[in-house]
Design a protein around this motif. Sequence first.
Motif, PDB file in Angstrom:
ATOM      1  N   PRO A  25       3.889 -15.460  -4.392  1.00  0.00           N
ATOM      2  CA  PRO A  25       3.477 -16.693  -5.068  1.00  0.00           C
ATOM      3  C   PRO A  25       2.537 -16.439  -6.249  1.00  0.00           C
ATOM      4  CG  PRO A  25       3.345 -16.960  -2.696  1.00  0.00           C
ATOM      5  CD  PRO A  25       3.595 -15.510  -2.944  1.00  0.00           C
ATOM      6  N   LEU A  26       1.655 -15.452  -6.119  1.00  0.00           N
ATOM      7  CA  LEU A  26       0.774 -15.112  -7.236  1.00  0.00           C
ATOM      8  C   LEU A  26       1.577 -14.580  -8.412  1.00  0.00           C
ATOM      9  CD1 LEU A  26      -2.210 -13.364  -5.385  1.00  0.00           C
ATOM     10  CD2 LEU A  26      -2.116 -15.691  -6.280  1.00  0.00           C
ATOM     11  N   MET A  27       2.570 -13.781  -8.142  1.00  0.00           N
ATOM     12  CA  MET A  27       3.419 -13.243  -9.199  1.00  0.00           C
ATOM     13  C   MET A  27       4.190 -14.354  -9.896  1.00  0.00           C
ATOM     14  SD  MET A  27       4.794  -9.931  -7.044  1.00  0.00           S
ATOM     15  CE  MET A  27       6.087  -9.535  -8.205  1.00  0.00           C
ATOM     16  N   VAL A  28       4.668 -15.326  -9.117  1.00  0.00           N
ATOM     17  CA  VAL A  28       5.417 -16.446  -9.695  1.00  0.00           C
ATOM     18  C   VAL A  28       4.498 -17.336 -10.530  1.00  0.00           C
ATOM     19  CG1 VAL A  28       6.706 -18.544  -9.149  1.00  0.00           C
ATOM     20  CG2 VAL A  28       7.146 -16.439  -7.868  1.00  0.00           C
ATOM     21  N   ARG A  29       3.338 -17.673  -9.978  1.00  0.00           N
ATOM     22  CA  ARG A  29       2.419 -18.574 -10.677  1.00  0.00           C
ATOM     23  C   ARG A  29       1.873 -17.947 -11.943  1.00  0.00           C
ATOM     24  NH1 ARG A  29       2.781 -23.390  -7.842  1.00  0.00           N
ATOM     25  NH2 ARG A  29       2.529 -23.131  -5.613  1.00  0.00           N
ATOM     26  N   GLN A  30       1.610 -16.635 -11.900  1.00  0.00           N
ATOM     27  CA  GLN A  30       1.036 -15.962 -13.055  1.00  0.00           C
ATOM     28  C   GLN A  30       2.094 -15.463 -14.031  1.00  0.00           C
ATOM     29  OE1 GLN A  30      -1.392 -12.874 -11.389  1.00  0.00           O
ATOM     30  NE2 GLN A  30      -2.735 -14.291 -10.300  1.00  0.00           N
ATOM     31  N   GLY A  31       3.355 -15.606 -13.645  1.00  0.00           N
ATOM     32  CA  GLY A  31       4.427 -15.174 -14.523  1.00  0.00           C
ATOM     33  C   GLY A  31       4.577 -13.672 -14.583  1.00  0.00           C
ATOM     34  N   ASN A  32       4.118 -12.958 -13.540  1.00  0.00           N
ATOM     35  CA  ASN A  32       4.232 -11.503 -13.524  1.00  0.00           C
ATOM     36  C   ASN A  32       5.672 -11.089 -13.272  1.00  0.00           C
ATOM     37  OD1 ASN A  32       1.530 -11.306 -13.874  1.00  0.00           O
ATOM     38  ND2 ASN A  32       1.046 -10.673 -11.790  1.00  0.00           N
ATOM     39  N   ALA A  33       6.126 -10.065 -13.961  1.00  0.00           N
ATOM     40  CA  ALA A  33       7.446  -9.500 -13.721  1.00  0.00           C
ATOM     41  C   ALA A  33       7.411  -8.671 -12.450  1.00  0.00           C
ATOM     42  CB  ALA A  33       7.881  -8.632 -14.899  1.00  0.00           C
ATOM     43  N   ALA A  34       8.577  -8.533 -11.832  1.00  0.00           N
ATOM     44  CA  ALA A  34       8.638  -7.805 -10.565  1.00  0.00           C
ATOM     45  C   ALA A  34       8.262  -6.336 -10.738  1.00  0.00           C
ATOM     46  CB  ALA A  34      10.043  -7.917  -9.962  1.00  0.00           C
ATOM     47  N   ASN A  35       8.429  -5.778 -11.968  1.00  0.00           N
ATOM     48  CA  ASN A  35       8.116  -4.371 -12.193  1.00  0.00           C
ATOM     49  C   ASN A  35       6.776  -4.184 -12.897  1.00  0.00           C
ATOM     50  OD1 ASN A  35       8.830  -5.438 -14.631  1.00  0.00           O
ATOM     51  ND2 ASN A  35      10.230  -3.779 -15.220  1.00  0.00           N
ATOM     52  N   ASN A  36       5.928  -5.182 -12.806  1.00  0.00           N
ATOM     53  CA  ASN A  36       4.610  -5.069 -13.435  1.00  0.00           C
ATOM     54  C   ASN A  36       3.841  -3.920 -12.791  1.00  0.00           C
ATOM     55  OD1 ASN A  36       1.681  -5.622 -13.910  1.00  0.00           O
ATOM     56  ND2 ASN A  36       2.518  -7.396 -14.980  1.00  0.00           N
ATOM     57  N   ASP A  37       3.283  -3.041 -13.627  1.00  0.00           N
ATOM     58  CA  ASP A  37       2.589  -1.869 -13.102  1.00  0.00           C
ATOM     59  C   ASP A  37       1.239  -2.216 -12.490  1.00  0.00           C
ATOM     60  OD1 ASP A  37       4.648  -0.227 -13.892  1.00  0.00           O
ATOM     61  OD2 ASP A  37       3.781   0.161 -15.869  1.00  0.00           O
ATOM     62  N   ALA A  38       0.671  -3.370 -12.885  1.00  0.00           N
ATOM     63  CA  ALA A  38      -0.677  -3.706 -12.421  1.00  0.00           C
ATOM     64  C   ALA A  38      -0.665  -4.454 -11.101  1.00  0.00           C
ATOM     65  CB  ALA A  38      -1.398  -4.529 -13.491  1.00  0.00           C
ATOM     66  N   PHE A  39       0.331  -5.303 -10.906  1.00  0.00           N
ATOM     67  CA  PHE A  39       0.354  -6.129  -9.684  1.00  0.00           C
ATOM     68  C   PHE A  39       1.792  -6.477  -9.334  1.00  0.00           C
ATOM     69  CE2 PHE A  39       0.146 -10.088  -7.286  1.00  0.00           C
ATOM     70  CZ  PHE A  39      -0.851  -9.808  -6.362  1.00  0.00           C
ATOM     71  N   ASN A  40       2.249  -5.983  -8.206  1.00  0.00           N
ATOM     72  CA  ASN A  40       3.551  -6.345  -7.674  1.00  0.00           C
ATOM     73  C   ASN A  40       3.525  -6.151  -6.164  1.00  0.00           C
ATOM     74  OD1 ASN A  40       4.145  -3.511  -7.178  1.00  0.00           O
ATOM     75  ND2 ASN A  40       4.557  -3.354  -9.376  1.00  0.00           N
ATOM     76  N   LEU A  41       4.677  -6.112  -5.536  1.00  0.00           N
ATOM     77  CA  LEU A  41       4.709  -6.005  -4.073  1.00  0.00           C
ATOM     78  C   LEU A  41       4.259  -4.630  -3.579  1.00  0.00           C
ATOM     79  CD1 LEU A  41       8.036  -7.871  -3.217  1.00  0.00           C
ATOM     80  CD2 LEU A  41       5.704  -8.773  -3.251  1.00  0.00           C
ATOM     81  N   MET A  42       4.243  -3.640  -4.444  1.00  0.00           N
ATOM     82  CA  MET A  42       3.860  -2.284  -4.049  1.00  0.00           C
ATOM     83  C   MET A  42       2.485  -1.862  -4.560  1.00  0.00           C
ATOM     84  SD  MET A  42       6.376  -1.469  -2.209  1.00  0.00           S
ATOM     85  CE  MET A  42       8.082  -1.938  -1.927  1.00  0.00           C
ATOM     86  N   VAL A  43       2.076  -2.441  -5.668  1.00  0.00           N
ATOM     87  CA  VAL A  43       0.809  -2.058  -6.311  1.00  0.00           C
ATOM     88  C   VAL A  43      -0.047  -3.311  -6.487  1.00  0.00           C
ATOM     89  CG1 VAL A  43      -0.226  -1.023  -8.362  1.00  0.00           C
ATOM     90  CG2 VAL A  43       1.983  -0.195  -7.516  1.00  0.00           C
ATOM     91  N   PRO A  44      -1.354  -3.267  -6.179  1.00  0.00           N
ATOM     92  CA  PRO A  44      -2.107  -2.140  -5.620  1.00  0.00           C
ATOM     93  C   PRO A  44      -1.847  -1.978  -4.120  1.00  0.00           C
ATOM     94  CG  PRO A  44      -3.518  -4.040  -5.807  1.00  0.00           C
ATOM     95  CD  PRO A  44      -2.208  -4.437  -6.416  1.00  0.00           C
ATOM     96  N   ARG A  45      -2.407  -0.920  -3.545  1.00  0.00           N
ATOM     97  CA  ARG A  45      -2.252  -0.699  -2.111  1.00  0.00           C
ATOM     98  C   ARG A  45      -2.946  -1.803  -1.315  1.00  0.00           C
ATOM     99  NH1 ARG A  45      -4.149   5.138  -0.428  1.00  0.00           N
ATOM    100  NH2 ARG A  45      -3.721   4.139   1.596  1.00  0.00           N
ATOM    101  N   SER A  46      -2.538  -1.971  -0.080  1.00  0.00           N
ATOM    102  CA  SER A  46      -3.132  -2.996   0.784  1.00  0.00           C
ATOM    103  C   SER A  46      -4.632  -2.772   0.905  1.00  0.00           C
ATOM    104  CB  SER A  46      -2.488  -2.951   2.173  1.00  0.00           C
ATOM    105  OG  SER A  46      -1.116  -3.255   2.098  1.00  0.00           O
ATOM    106  N   HIS A  47      -5.376  -3.870   0.802  1.00  0.00           N
ATOM    107  CA  HIS A  47      -6.831  -3.766   0.810  1.00  0.00           C
ATOM    108  C   HIS A  47      -7.442  -5.022   1.406  1.00  0.00           C
ATOM    109  CE1 HIS A  47      -5.577  -5.742  -2.929  1.00  0.00           C
ATOM    110  NE2 HIS A  47      -6.677  -6.464  -2.795  1.00  0.00           N
ATOM    111  N   CYS A  48      -8.724  -4.932   1.750  1.00  0.00           N
ATOM    112  CA  CYS A  48      -9.460  -6.087   2.258  1.00  0.00           C
ATOM    113  C   CYS A  48      -9.652  -7.092   1.130  1.00  0.00           C
ATOM    114  CB  CYS A  48     -10.815  -5.631   2.813  1.00  0.00           C
ATOM    115  SG  CYS A  48     -11.884  -7.011   3.337  1.00  0.00           S
ATOM    116  N   LEU A  49      -9.337  -8.340   1.384  1.00  0.00           N
ATOM    117  CA  LEU A  49      -9.460  -9.365   0.354  1.00  0.00           C
ATOM    118  C   LEU A  49     -10.913  -9.724   0.066  1.00  0.00           C
ATOM    119  CD1 LEU A  49      -6.566 -11.758   1.426  1.00  0.00           C
ATOM    120  CD2 LEU A  49      -6.519  -9.915  -0.262  1.00  0.00           C
ATOM    121  N   LYS A  50     -11.821  -9.328   0.933  1.00  0.00           N
ATOM    122  CA  LYS A  50     -13.238  -9.639   0.756  1.00  0.00           C
ATOM    123  C   LYS A  50     -13.970  -8.553  -0.018  1.00  0.00           C
ATOM    124  CE  LYS A  50     -17.113 -11.931   1.589  1.00  0.00           C
ATOM    125  NZ  LYS A  50     -17.378 -13.267   1.052  1.00  0.00           N
ATOM    126  N   CYS A  51     -13.919  -7.305   0.480  1.00  0.00           N
ATOM    127  CA  CYS A  51     -14.680  -6.219  -0.145  1.00  0.00           C
ATOM    128  C   CYS A  51     -13.821  -5.305  -1.008  1.00  0.00           C
ATOM    129  CB  CYS A  51     -15.407  -5.392   0.913  1.00  0.00           C
ATOM    130  SG  CYS A  51     -14.288  -4.474   2.014  1.00  0.00           S
TER     131      CYS A  51
END
Length: 277
Positions: A25-51
């Motif tokens: 949904p973030l990719m759709v709302r922000q208009g990110n392409a599926a192969n965006n190097d900065a943010f996609n389903l693979m990048v960045p790695r899974s992380h805590c949303l708080k810290c």
Amino acid sequence: MLTLFFFIFGTCIGSFLNVVIYRLPLMVRQGNAANNDAFNLMVPRSHCLKCGATLSASQLIPVISWLIQGGRCRRCAHSISCCYPLLEVITGLLFAAVFACWHSVLPALALCLFISALLALAAIDLSHMLLPDAITLPLLWCGLLWSTTGTGLVSAESAILGAASGYLSLWVTYWCYRLLRKREGMGYGDFKLIAALGAWLGAESINFILLLGPLLGCVYWLAFRFKKSSDNFPFGPALIIAGLIWLFLQAPIMCFIHNNESLSRIFLFFNSSIPYK
């Protein structure tokens, strides 16, 4: 043993679905392409949303990691929603149920793909009132292609009729409501979703889904109407639940009928007298 494998496999897929549900949904709302190097389903790695702490492999074990950590981030102790392990367990149980019903690996894997997409769509629609084309359209085409292989639940003809009749049913309803009330009553994502359901489950499922789906939607609206400022509610999960009920209650029966020559002849005899199913 294979049933247990499908459960474990399902929990792993459920873990990935958690990523899809949050990021797509973030990719759709922000208009990110599926192969965006900065943010996609693979990048960045899974992380805590708080810290923002990157999660290690030991912290990504489905269900078990959440239980060991007590539902909290190991670094900042921020609470981690129980929705994550819950989705993993639900996915695992549905995968195991699919194999228990069909007893064949390849059809079961195809149906697991179908169920995975439906779970992601239901969760995204509940959270964001959105049914992304990135899931609904590939799901539709996969259902139509699967029906041509001879291993699908329905014939190619039934899949095409199911997709077309499902889409047109909601499309006509949408325009009738819009002409009468001068406003939109549902989104186009619902049309594509029921078309995908029809492609996988066949034309025979559409009447059942269109009957049970709105009933489930009304139950949801009555349950939560006092907690929301808007009358709008996600219709996709109701259609998905109705489709899954049809899958687990009707499809095995239909497969049994078609695999039995005598029952198949009886079914075709009565079916030929019905102008439309």
